[in-house]
Design an enzyme around this catalytic site. Structure first.
Site, PDB file in Angstrom:
ATOM      1  N   ASP A 126      24.676  54.799  64.676  1.00  0.00           N
ATOM      2  CA  ASP A 126      23.886  54.168  65.744  1.00  0.00           C
ATOM      3  C   ASP A 126      22.751  53.352  65.139  1.00  0.00           C
ATOM      4  O   ASP A 126      22.147  53.755  64.153  1.00  0.00           O
ATOM      5  CB  ASP A 126      23.260  55.263  66.630  1.00  0.00           C
ATOM      6  CG  ASP A 126      24.319  56.006  67.436  1.00  0.00           C
ATOM      7  OD1 ASP A 126      25.440  55.468  67.566  1.00  0.00           O
ATOM      8  OD2 ASP A 126      24.028  57.119  67.913  1.00  0.00           O
ATOM      9  N   LEU A 163      15.837  61.668  69.706  1.00  0.00           N
ATOM     10  CA  LEU A 163      15.619  60.756  70.835  1.00  0.00           C
ATOM     11  C   LEU A 163      16.973  60.276  71.361  1.00  0.00           C
ATOM     12  O   LEU A 163      17.484  59.227  70.976  1.00  0.00           O
ATOM     13  CB  LEU A 163      14.737  59.577  70.395  1.00  0.00           C
ATOM     14  CG  LEU A 163      13.700  59.110  71.420  1.00  0.00           C
ATOM     15  CD1 LEU A 163      12.885  60.264  71.964  1.00  0.00           C
ATOM     16  CD2 LEU A 163      12.760  58.093  70.806  1.00  0.00           C
TER      17      LEU A 163
END
Ligand code: P6P
Length: 340
Positions: free
Chosen positions: A74, A126
């Site tokens: 990511d 997160l």
């Protein structure tokens, strides 16, 4: 002390601070005092620090990406990195956490070799970070295991089935910041009051409804679903007032937000395997397992479509699994079609 069920004549504990709740063993694990209590309070401290940062994200020029990719490919948002370091520092401070595994790091990070370091923590610092720049809810997800041997932690220590979790929960940075935690017996929610800098008990003993006419899935993936999931997708959208269909569709695109709504309201969240993600997209250790632990403690279900998430024997730190979680009867509906 068994988990507290507020009787009709007993004062509710709404408004108690999270720290008091943990210190007084009200999470239903009176035997786990001292180190466990201190570790959970360190996680709560990290949540307060991340909250402060997230609430100023738009102002503190932390929006955007660092340009790097994380362990699972990511694109790393600046806040991802900050939240990761905040959690690692908080977990390493009191020498109760031997090591941590984070979505942001390829390998485990050894945090302490002290004799008191009896715990291991997995976390996604997160979750939903791609939504940071557009001010959509994001979250932190965590799980706590016991290290069951002397000596430094190893990677193998983290490859435990989710049913061995000692505690799990998440923080959702939404219209308010809420901290949801369970040690397996009951699920409690605490809402952050910035005026006092504390998480205050707001949802004691959360129980998920047995059914709700809401489903949560990325319909944009419909062409990639299996035939069974496609049939389920058609069934939930068909008109039939006697079974409250069509169901409402709600999808934020942040697991913490979609799973939190499902926990409180009921319904089903699904990120099934599809032709693009044959193993599913969500990570077992620090996304699926903690939420499966919370949902089951609240009376819900969490499955891959073929097996109970908490029974999976992990083989890799960042492995992915299909995840279907929510109200028992909603998940049964999904499975009837998906496996039909
Ligand atoms: P999609 C966020 O990036 C995340 O990892 C989860 O929080 C969320 O449930 C999922 O991906 C959303 O994936 O493919 O629907 O954008």
């Amino acid at each position: 002390m068994e988990d507290y069920e507020p009787g009709e004549h007993e004062p509710s504990r709404i408004g108690l601070t999270l720290e008091t709740y943990i210190l007084e063993g009200m999470l239903g694990r009176p035997e786990a005092r001292g180190y466990f209590t201190s570790l959970l309070n360190q996680i709560a401290l990290a949540a307060k620090l991340v909250t402060a940062r997230v609430r100023r994200a738009g102002l503190a020029n932390v929006l955007g990406t660092t340009g790097e990719q994380n362990a699972t490919g990511d694109v790393v948002q600046k806040l991802d990195e900050e939240a990761n370091e905040t959690l690692m520092r908080a977990l390493g401070r009191r020498h109760h956490c031997a090591a941590a595994a984070s979505e942001e790091e390829e390998d485990i990070r050894i945090l302490s070799t002290a004799d008191s370091a009896n715990y291991l923590v997995v976390f996604d610092p997160l979750d939903g970070s791609s939504n940071i720049d557009v001010n959509i809810s994001i979250g932190t997800i965590f799980g706590v295991y016991r290290k069951d041997h002397d000596g430094p932690a190893t990677m193998e220590d983290f490859l435990k089935p989710g049913r061995e979790l000692q505690a799990a929960g998440y923080v959702i940075y939404g219209s308010s910041t809420q901290f949801v935690i369970t040690t397996g017996k009951a699920v409690h929610g605490f809402t952050y009051d910035p005026s006092v800098g504390e998480f205050l008990l707001s949802h004691e003993n959360i129980r998920i409804p047995d059914h709700h006419p809401t489903y949560s899935i990325n319909e944009g993936n419909a062409a990639r679903w299996t035939d069974g999931v496609k049939r389920w997708g058609e069934w939930v959208k068909a008109e039939d007032p006697s079974t409250r269909r069509p169901y409402s569709m709600r999808y934020v695109g942040t697991l913490v937000a979609d799973a939190h709504r499902t926990l409180l309201r009921g319904g089903v969240f699904a990120y099934p395997a599809d032709t693009k993600s044959p193993e599913g997209k969500l990570r077992l250790l620090y996304e699926a397992n903690p939420f499966a632990f919370v949902l089951e403690a609240a009376g819900g279900v969490a499955t891959t479509g073929t097996e109970r998430v908490l029974d999976i024997q992990p083989t890799a730190l960042h492995q992915k699994v299909p995840l279907i979680l929510g109200s028992r009867r909603n998940v049964e509906e999904f499975l009837r079609f998906a496996n039909g």
